[in-house]
Motif scaffolding. Structure first.
Motif, PDB file in Angstrom:
ATOM      1  N   ILE A  38      -2.020   8.926   4.505  1.00  0.00           N
ATOM      2  CA  ILE A  38      -3.432   9.064   4.889  1.00  0.00           C
ATOM      3  C   ILE A  38      -3.742  10.527   5.185  1.00  0.00           C
ATOM      4  CG2 ILE A  38      -5.148   8.472   6.649  1.00  0.00           C
ATOM      5  CD1 ILE A  38      -3.743   5.751   6.931  1.00  0.00           C
TER       6      ILE A  38
ATOM      7  N   ASP B  57      -7.518   1.751   4.637  1.00  0.00           N
ATOM      8  CA  ASP B  57      -6.118   2.094   4.931  1.00  0.00           C
ATOM      9  C   ASP B  57      -5.805   1.935   6.416  1.00  0.00           C
ATOM     10  OD1 ASP B  57      -5.890   2.643   2.277  1.00  0.00           O
ATOM     11  OD2 ASP B  57      -5.623   4.805   2.490  1.00  0.00           O
TER      12      ASP B  57
ATOM     13  N   LEU C 159       0.841  -1.208   0.000  1.00  0.00           N
ATOM     14  CA  LEU C 159       0.000   0.000   0.000  1.00  0.00           C
ATOM     15  C   LEU C 159       0.869   1.246   0.000  1.00  0.00           C
ATOM     16  CD1 LEU C 159      -2.774   1.350   0.151  1.00  0.00           C
ATOM     17  CD2 LEU C 159      -2.694   1.058   2.648  1.00  0.00           C
TER      18      LEU C 159
END
Length: 982
Positions: free
Chosen positions: A378, A416, A345
């Motif tokens: 994020i 996430d 990710l």
């Protein structure tokens, strides 16, 4: 000089905190009230002079003497009242002095309210310190313990919890008199009171805290408590959003931790769940900025601003939380591995970070801290500039700031955070996850990217008028069915603009932020279809989109009057079986929301009939929903007062019909209620816990299961959900027994309630709704006309839409000013009128009638709720003071007729409540509330007398801004003293 909070010994202070009952338990509250009163007196002498202080003390002592003599020596009580009237008349000749007097008494209530709130928190802490104490009444642990006693396992209890979701919906109905700046000062005083409770504290610290407290009281006195102008819609939006920052953001993890601990304590053999693994039990809604029913200031621009303000507040909050996580979570791959999923990710994000930010730029700064890299990514997706240390490094190597696309839906944020959580758990970081990531995940699931769902509301009459106007126009081009006329009336144009704004906002915001459209005054299925037609005309997709997170726009009919509540089941059956509506239901997974209006039904039919008809509509709507294959969620439009469906929320939830509750409910929270329930973390957590516990109790009915197991012959007509036994059981009852507070409604009890409601409704309609005398009396014997000058909310007191009546009448009057006027004048008519008549008629006309009513009050939750709420209202009313307001009525004959009817019913209701509860005095069995009211009355009474004097002068022609400001000060004070506006 020692502080007023200096203890005789710290051991005694500790004993006060630990005392479970008795005088010692109440000692801290008495100390707070006495000490705060003394400090206020010092501030009054300093800020307003000794003359004002002496006037306040004189009125206070006279009011106390009158209260002490009332009932024992009526002549003395009347004499004291006359003395108070003479004093008020003398002091109120000058409007500025009257204003200062009103403020002085008002501020005393501000301080009493804060002291009582602090005592609630103190007693909660006391209970938590006693490990051997049984669970607190209404607590989640108490409910789970009852479930366990009924045979429910940990697994079945957790399955029940999955069905529970409560949604407080914040509204801007004009019942909050406090300005935002005053609310901030309240919070600071509250914080200081908490610090004064700490054990032990050096004397010097106590003295410093007391000085700070005196300074805050001074600041409060020097602040305008009366608004100079009505609040704007934006002000109301901001006031509601303040509760998230002051308490709710911090409450959520505490609340879920309480749930996890309760499960672990009652089922010790089952591992305690992490808070992120618990089902979603709470979310939030709002009407502020969306409710345009009768409020011309709620425009498409206001709705757009409401959504933007909520979203900006939330994203700022998320970024602050993530910044803290970034600083605390320094896990290094040199010390502990991370998951492959997390690495992949992060690599994908670094690859997208922008053409001027090579992937290795950020990676070089944190070569072993992949978790931090993910947090920084994020944060960027939530609109933050890259974390400071990332920025400084990127700039030091001559690179531009990296960028990432913003999140479009909450599920991506949750994904996430879940990747980060899983990586920590897999690599010996479970405690880190519980501390840092689980609370964030909980918030993302609860708030999404929009904070709360914003409901749009408009009246059915407005839609009907728009439909008629649009239907009357014939387009020039044949077949041009969706074209609009070249010119529309302003009202219809606003309707069309609203739907166009909804369509645009759904495109530019998380679409789940606008899921519903509430239809006030719904009287037919056609009212719902009107909204569908207008929505589509405005470009809104009403059905849910299976390819996105858009839930569509579900019309929610709001049934408000008594006839509409009675017709609601048939209307919904017609709607849900309609071929037009069925595809929409299918897109919404056959889930439908319906709203029940408490305020207007009470105004229309009286308290008893309103409560009973809502109960029956609730039950019948669930029957129709089952018949049509629909999962029904009810939205309860409750106010803060008994006259608007208020009262203890836990009791009201539990009193719902058996087998007519899905576990989900929405409930309005409005005006001053928001401050009482959500002003800090302890209060907010307790309030939300009460609602969750009551919902769990109402689904499972553990008391009913326990009672049925103990009975040789089980109870009749009970449909008791018994997850522990795997099925619902219908049982029968012994003639000598009856269910005790299980929620079961025996046929005989239903017949009694039908009889009571019929008698109450006829009596209420005759003397209130259909009596022009009562309407004239209401307008003259209450300060309802002065509500306009109070500038409480942005909404006007009366509807002014093009379809509303032009003459002044009961029908056109909103429920809020109706209750406001009766509350301020101490008559509280909506909370009791018709109840005493109905109870007395039944008791006198039926063999053992009183005994039957006594049994119902002990055994049937709904009837118990009615009796207790009426009792509370009667205790707050005062017909000695009300007689002063009645003297404002110009027609003496009319005044005497109406006052006699109201007073006779008031006295009869007290008589019947005492007979049914077996008490000698009101609130004999609720000493906490009785003490609170007794403490307040000597300060409310002078405010009432001042208000009457000022209204009399105004109506005699002395109408000026200073006088109106003084009247508004009394409105604030009486509202604070009774803890209700309307």
């Amino acid at each position: 000089m020692p502080s007023h909070w200096t203890p005789t010994s710290w051991q005694q202070r500790l004993e006060e905190l630990l005392a479970p009952t008795g005088d010692l338990k109440q000692a801290p509250l008495r100390r707070d009230v006495r000490s705060l009163g003394t400090l206020l007196g010092e501030v009054l002498r300093e800020q307003a002079g000794p003359a004002l202080f002496d006037a306040v003390e004189n009125l206070r002592r006279t009011a106390i003497a009158r209260r002490e003599a009332d009932g024992a020596d009526q002549a003395e009580a009347n004499s004291q009242l006359q003395q108070a009237l003479f004093s008020v008349h003398a002091h109120c000749e000058d409007a500025t002095t009257a204003y200062q007097l009103g403020r002085a008494f008002s501020f005393y209530f501000e301080l009493i309210n804060l002291a009582e709130t602090n005592h609630r928190k103190r007693r909660r802490l006391s209970h938590q310190l006693d490990a051997a104490a049984p669970p607190q009444r209404g607590s989640l642990r108490g409910t789970i313990r009852a479930l366990k006693s009924a045979g429910f396992t940990a697994e079945t209890t957790e399955e029940l919890l999955k069905r529970v979701c409560i949604t407080p919906v914040f509204t801007a109905h004009p019942t909050e008199v406090a300005r935002r700046s005053v609310m901030f000062k309240r919070r600071r005083i509250s914080d200081l009171l908490e610090k004064l409770d700490e054990i032990p504290v050096p004397e010097s610290t106590l003295e410093a805290l007391e000085q700070d407290l005196t300074a805050e009281i001074t600041a409060l006195w020097q602040t305008d408590d009366v608004r100079n102008a009505r609040p704007l819609v934006r002000d109301e939006i901001r006031m509601a959003l303040d509760y998230y920052e002051s308490s709710l953001f911090d409450t959520l993890p505490v609340l879920y931790s309480e749930v996890a601990q309760a499960l672990a304590a009652e089922f010790p053999d089952t591992p305690a769940p992490a808070i992120a693994d618990l089902p979603l039990l709470v979310n939030f809604g709002s009407w502020i900025g969306g409710d345009r029913d009768g409020n011309p200031f709620v425009t498409p621009a206001a709705t757009t601003e409401a959504m933007a303000m909520a979203k900006n507040l939330l994203l700022t909050h998320y970024r602050k939380r993530l910044q803290m996580v970034f600083e605390q979570l320094g896990s290094s791959t040199a010390q502990v591995p991370v998951s492959t999923e997390l690495l992949e990710l992060v690599d994908r994000y670094l690859a997208k970070a922008g053409p001027n930010a090579p992937p290795n730029t950020m990676a070089e700064r944190f070569p072993t801290e992949s978790a931090r890299l993910l947090i920084a990514c994020i944060m960027m997706r939530l609109g933050a500039p890259p974390q400071a240390s990332v920025m400084s490094y990127v700039q030091s190597v001559g690179q531009s700031a990296p960028t990432l696309p913003p999140y479009n839906c909450a599920k991506d944020l949750i994904r996430d955070l879940t990747v980060l959580r899983n990586s920590l758990i897999e690599n010996n970081g479970r405690r880190l996850s519980a501390l840092l990531i689980d609370p964030l995940l909980l918030e993302a699931r609860t708030y999404g990217l929009h904070l709360h769902a914003l409901d749009i509301r408009q009246h059915a009459r407005v839609h009907a008028t728009a439909i008629a106007e649009l239907s009357a126009w014939k387009p020039a081009v044949e077949g041009e069915t969706l074209a609009l006329p070249p010119a529309l009336s302003p009202q219809t144009q606003e309707v069309i603009d609203t739907f166009r704004a909804i369509a645009e906002l759904k495109r530019t915001n998380p679409p789940e932020a606008l899921p519903r459209y509430v239809i006030s005054g719904a009287t037919s299925a056609e009212d719902v279809l009107h909204v569908l037609w207008l929505a589509r005309l405005g470009g809104v997709r009403v059905e849910a989109d299976p390819n996105s997170s858009d839930p569509g726009l579900q019309p929610v009919p709001l049934f408000e009057s008594i006839p509409d509540l009675q017709n609601a089941p048939a209307i919904c059956r017609e709607l849900w079986t309609s071929e037009i509506y069925k595809p929409l239901l299918e897109s919404w997974n056959y889930k439908q929301e319906v709203m029940l209006g408490y305020s207007d039904s009470n105004k229309d039919g009286g308290m008893l009939t309103s409560t009973w008809e809502i109960y029956k509509a609730h039950r019948a709507l669930h029957d129709v929903a089952r018949e049509c294959g629909v999962t029904l969620r009810l939205f309860h439009g409750r106010g803060g007062t008994v006259g608007r469906g208020g009262g203890p929320t836990h009791r009201a939830i539990y009193a719902q019909p058996v087998d007519s509750f899905s576990g989900e409910l929405r409930i309005t929270e409005q005006g001053e209620v928001l401050n009482w329930k959500y002003s800090d973390v302890v209060l907010a957590e307790r309030n939300l816990e009460l609602m969750i516990a009551a919902s769990l109790d109402a689904i499972a009915r553990p008391d009913a299961v326990i009672q049925s197991k103990k009975s040789v012959i089980p109870t009749r007509n009970a449909v008791i959900l018994s997850e522990a036994e795997g099925s619902a059981s219908a049982t029968t009852t012994n003639a000598q027994s009856h269910p005790h507070l299980t929620g079961e409604l025996l046929p005989a009890w239903e017949a009694i309630l039908d009889t009571l409601s019929e008698a109450s409704y006829a009596f209420y309609r005759q003397h209130i709704v259909e009596s022009n005398d009562t309407f004239v009396y209401f307008e003259q014997a209450t300060p309802v006309a002065e509500l306009e000058h109070a500038r409480i909310g942005s909404r006007p007191a009366k509807r002014t839409d093009a379809s509303s009546a032009k003459k002044r009448s009961m029908e056109d009057l909103r429920a809020i000013p109706w209750v406001f006027g009766w509350m301020q004048s101490r008559q509280l008519v909506p909370a009791y009128f018709g109840v005493g008549h109905a109870l007395k008629s039944y008791a006198d006309s039926t063999p053992d009638g009183l005994a039957q009513l006594q049994t119902m009050a002990k055994s049937f939750p709904l009837f118990l709720d009615i009796i207790r709420n009426v009792e509370m209202a009667l205790a707050k009313a005062d017909f000695g003071i009300a007689r002063m307001y009645a003297s404002l009525v110009e027609d003496e004959s009319l005044r005497d007729r109406v006052f006699t009817v109201l007073k006779t019913e008031f006295d009869l209701t007290i008589q019947m409540i005492l007979a049914i509860t077996g008490q000698k005095a009101l609130l004999e069995k609720n000493k906490v509330l009785e003490h609170s009211i007794r403490l307040r009355n000597p300060y409310v009474d002078p405010l009432s007398l001042i208000q009457v004097e000022l209204i009399r002068r105004k109506r005699a022609g002395d109408d000026n801004p200073e006088l109106n400001r003084a009247i508004t000060a009394t409105i604030n004070g009486i509202a604070a003293g009774l803890r209700n506006t309307g």
